[in-house]
Design a protein around this motif. Structure first.
Motif, PDB file in Angstrom:
ATOM      1  N   SER A 350       0.835  -1.199   0.000  1.00  0.00           N
ATOM      2  CA  SER A 350       0.000   0.000   0.000  1.00  0.00           C
ATOM      3  C   SER A 350       0.870   1.250   0.000  1.00  0.00           C
ATOM      4  O   SER A 350       1.952   1.270   0.601  1.00  0.00           O
ATOM      5  N   ASN A 351       0.391   2.271  -0.691  1.00  0.00           N
ATOM      6  CA  ASN A 351       1.048   3.574  -0.820  1.00  0.00           C
ATOM      7  C   ASN A 351       2.254   3.560  -1.751  1.00  0.00           C
ATOM      8  O   ASN A 351       2.945   4.574  -1.863  1.00  0.00           O
ATOM      9  N   MET A 424      -1.131   5.697  -6.946  1.00  0.00           N
ATOM     10  CA  MET A 424      -0.802   5.080  -5.660  1.00  0.00           C
ATOM     11  C   MET A 424      -1.628   3.823  -5.441  1.00  0.00           C
ATOM     12  O   MET A 424      -2.836   3.803  -5.707  1.00  0.00           O
ATOM     13  N   HIS A 426      -3.571   1.043  -3.278  1.00  0.00           N
ATOM     14  CA  HIS A 426      -4.330   0.948  -2.026  1.00  0.00           C
ATOM     15  C   HIS A 426      -4.868  -0.468  -1.873  1.00  0.00           C
ATOM     16  O   HIS A 426      -5.441  -1.025  -2.811  1.00  0.00           O
ATOM     17  N   HIS A 427      -4.690  -1.028  -0.694  1.00  0.00           N
ATOM     18  CA  HIS A 427      -5.266  -2.327  -0.352  1.00  0.00           C
ATOM     19  C   HIS A 427      -6.392  -2.103   0.642  1.00  0.00           C
ATOM     20  O   HIS A 427      -6.264  -1.291   1.566  1.00  0.00           O
ATOM     21  N   ASN A 428      -7.473  -2.859   0.452  1.00  0.00           N
ATOM     22  CA  ASN A 428      -8.525  -2.842   1.460  1.00  0.00           C
ATOM     23  C   ASN A 428      -8.018  -3.603   2.675  1.00  0.00           C
ATOM     24  O   ASN A 428      -7.587  -4.748   2.568  1.00  0.00           O
ATOM     25  N   SER A 432      -7.255  -7.565   2.107  1.00  0.00           N
ATOM     26  CA  SER A 432      -6.058  -7.359   1.306  1.00  0.00           C
ATOM     27  C   SER A 432      -5.495  -8.645   0.730  1.00  0.00           C
ATOM     28  O   SER A 432      -4.644  -8.610  -0.148  1.00  0.00           O
ATOM     29  N   VAL A 438      -7.766  -4.656  -4.427  1.00  0.00           N
ATOM     30  CA  VAL A 438      -6.639  -3.752  -4.629  1.00  0.00           C
ATOM     31  C   VAL A 438      -7.043  -2.738  -5.699  1.00  0.00           C
ATOM     32  O   VAL A 438      -7.568  -3.108  -6.745  1.00  0.00           O
ATOM     33  N   HIS A 439      -6.852  -1.470  -5.421  1.00  0.00           N
ATOM     34  CA  HIS A 439      -7.154  -0.463  -6.425  1.00  0.00           C
ATOM     35  C   HIS A 439      -6.097   0.636  -6.391  1.00  0.00           C
ATOM     36  O   HIS A 439      -5.264   0.689  -5.487  1.00  0.00           O
ATOM     37  N   CYS A 441      -5.208   4.920  -6.962  1.00  0.00           N
ATOM     38  CA  CYS A 441      -5.747   6.283  -6.913  1.00  0.00           C
ATOM     39  C   CYS A 441      -4.734   7.232  -7.549  1.00  0.00           C
ATOM     40  O   CYS A 441      -3.524   7.077  -7.356  1.00  0.00           O
ATOM     41  N   THR A 443      -2.661  10.684  -7.816  1.00  0.00           N
ATOM     42  CA  THR A 443      -2.073  11.584  -6.829  1.00  0.00           C
ATOM     43  C   THR A 443      -2.000  12.991  -7.420  1.00  0.00           C
ATOM     44  O   THR A 443      -2.412  13.218  -8.567  1.00  0.00           O
TER      45      THR A 443
END
Length: 596
Positions: A350-351, A424, A426-428, A432, A438-439, A441, A443
């Motif tokens: 993540s990130n 970026m 992102h994991h739920n 996860s 997983v999606h 985003c 920035t």
């Protein structure tokens, strides 16, 4: 003039409205067509409410309405008490209104300013109206300079904001400087001969050793490797005419630095500067990086350090020159893309920042939500897309926020290739382990590139050497790609991560920080408060008593049903009002007669 419902509506002469604006009789109404609504930050100098003392909340937004009688047009200011009608979408362009009361307002602090008309009371007559005219509407002889120049009527500022967010640009003022700052290599060489070009690393070392913020630094030449979206930091009490900030990350052979462009400079250069441009920067300040820059992206904080070069309109006067012949600067770092496909994304943490590309197979409708910021009603806007790249059966799911290229958002269509940089991962948290949660985003530094897979634009020299891009072009011609695109679609409600499919999944998904159940009363209250396109998610328990089935094509009601009795409550499902938590009875308490 005929509306869409074929009802004849007679519009009031605009000249009659203007001549009687200050002495409108009670009960008299003027019928007008709204052709445009423009938003801007409220200027307290024009706010004449007697109870305003600088502490009580005041509306952040002021709206100018352009109205017409079918021959001429004029701009009126809308009273703040009707802002909610715009926020909810009931007052919008192409609607017909009854103007019930108006007043003439002045800016007493401006001796050159002309009065403007403010609408104090109105009523919406028709939501949609077709205006059948053969020529463009023009302003009448009574129009002020601010009306003709498309400037806010009740403000000292000289810009409008986009209708639904604060981070895009809007209006002609952003195009005034396009093409003015590109110079020939002859001029650039002349600049170099008079000023020694410095390296970014040398300037950073000089600043860190002496800490002299007033020092005049020599020009630098570098390549733009990142460009941010706009940051509008204006407040209603500010006097800054253009409260904007943009940043570009520039690299030379020695290091990388973030260059911030403030106020007028940001407006001048925002549409001029592009990623991969070679620029010469002079007249800048060196200082500790602004909080907006240091927190913007974690992935660049290590390489650019804690310094920024600030370019302002004065003290000193900053200047940026775009150099044409980029071949003369082959030693500068080139753009690097870190492409990942849908199969490898699940392995990223993540990130993490990466780049992706794929064929667009779904484009969601835009929606808005409240931002946690200093502005109580500020909204952000985003939409979801699906990309397929042929590496596996599931899509790359991307949430598109505002970027530095708002015009690119309108180019995203099903079947086109979309390349997204600086997105970026992102994991739920709860799911996860599954790749489907997983999606990505965008920035503030994300860049979008839209290409048509079947045209010459697909042969993009920027990505021609990329193996991932060549593989994607070949996959676009496959039967698998054609099958996926045959099921592609636009719009609709999109919920991601998806809601649990059964009650047990909902119960097990609760934790200490995510357990609140919203009551039906609160949901109904929020439903009346939310803005146009605003989306909110709730957890609630209730009994379905009525439902309506509508056509997905035109919204026509097909049938409805009402449940006339209350179904028995399953005692296995217990909700504690005190704790706001679901709990579950022991299995041995079940008598076996409860319906499932």
């Amino acid at each position: 003039l005929t509306s869409m419902q074929d009802n004849h509506i007679r519009l009031t002469s605009l000249r009659h409205i203007l001549t009687t604006a200050s002495s409108q009789d009670a009960g008299l109404k003027f019928v007008s067509l709204v052709t445009e609504i423009e938003r801007y930050l409220t200027d307290v100098a024009f706010h004449d409410d007697d109870n305003y003392d600088g502490e009580h909340e005041i509306s952040q937004d002021t709206f100018d309405l352009t109205i017409t009688d079918g021959r001429l047009k004029a701009k009126f200011v809308l009273s703040h008490k009707f802002n909610s009608m715009i926020h909810k979408g009931s007052l919008r362009s192409n609607c017909v209104i009854d103007i019930l009361q108006t007043s003439i307002k002045y800016n007493e602090a401006d001796v050159r300013g002309k009065p403007y008309v403010r609408i104090e009371d109105l009523r919406v007559v028709s939501n949609e109206f077709i205006l059948d005219i053969d020529q463009e509407l023009r302003f009448g002889p009574e129009a002020s300079e601010r009306e003709i120049d498309s400037l806010p009527l009740a403000s000292r500022r000289r810009y409008y904001l986009p209708m639904w967010n604060n981070v895009d640009y809007y209006g002609n003022i952003w195009d005034e400087y396009v093409g003015d700052s590109v110079v020939t290599m002859t001029e650039a060489l002349a600049i170099e001969s008079h000023s020694k070009i410095a390296k970014i690393d040398d300037i950073a070392k000089s600043f860190n050793s002496k800490g002299d913020k007033r020092k005049s630094y020599p020009p630098i030449i570098g390549r733009i490797v990142k460009k941010s979206r706009l940051n509008h930091y204006g407040k209603i009490t500010d006097k800054v005419k253009f409260p904007y900030l943009m940043t570009v990350v520039v690299a030379d052979t020695s290091s990388v630095v973030s260059i911030s462009l403030w106020n007028n400079i940001a407006v001048k250069y925002f549409k001029l500067l592009k990623v991969n441009d070679i620029i010469l920067v002079s007249g800048y300040k060196v200082r500790s990086a602004h909080e907006y820059i240091t927190k913007a992206d974690n992935e660049i904080s290590d390489c650019i350090g804690q310094l920024e070069f600030a370019v302002n309109a004065s003290n000193p006067k900053g200047n940026i020159i775009i150099l044409n012949d980029i071949n003369m600067y082959n030693d500068l770092p080139t753009l690097y893309h870190n492409f990942h496909n849908s199969l490898s994304l699940v392995n990223l943490k993540s990130n993490c920042i990466c780049d992706v590309m794929g064929v667009v197979a779904y484009v969601g409708r835009p929606y808005r939500w409240s931002r946690k910021s200093n502005f109580p009603n500020e909204m952000s806007e985003s939409f979801w897309i699906h990309l397929y790249d042929g590496s596996c059966k599931w899509p790359i799911i991307v949430r598109i926020y505002a970027v530095s290229q708002p015009e690119k958002l309108r180019e995203i269509e099903i079947g086109k290739i979309l390349i997204c940089s600086n997105v970026m991962v992102h994991h739920n948290v709860k799911n996860s382990v599954s790749a489907h949660f997983v999606h990505l985003c965008t920035t503030i530094y994300s860049q979008l590139y839209v290409r048509n897979a079947e045209s010459e634009s697909a042969k993009d020299p920027s990505f021609s050497k990329s193996i991932s891009y060549q593989q994607l072009l070949r996959w676009c011609l496959s039967d698998e790609a054609k099958q996926i695109l045959s099921n592609a679609c636009y719009g609709g409600h999109y919920c991601y991560p998806p809601s649990p499919i059964n009650l047990q999944s909902i119960i097990t998904s609760f934790d200490d920080s995510d357990a609140d159940i919203t009551t039906a009363k609160v949901v109904a209250k929020r439903a009346n408060e939310i803005h146009y396109r605003q989306s909110e998610r709730f957890k609630m328990q209730a009994i379905v008593s009525h439902f309506v089935v509508c056509s997905a094509n035109n919204g026509e009601k097909l049938f409805s049903s009402t449940v006339l009795h209350n179904p028995p409550i399953n005692p296995r499902q217990i909700y504690s009002q005190d704790s706001g938590m679901f709990s579950q009875k022991r299995a041995d308490d079940d008598d076996g007669n409860n319906p499932e």
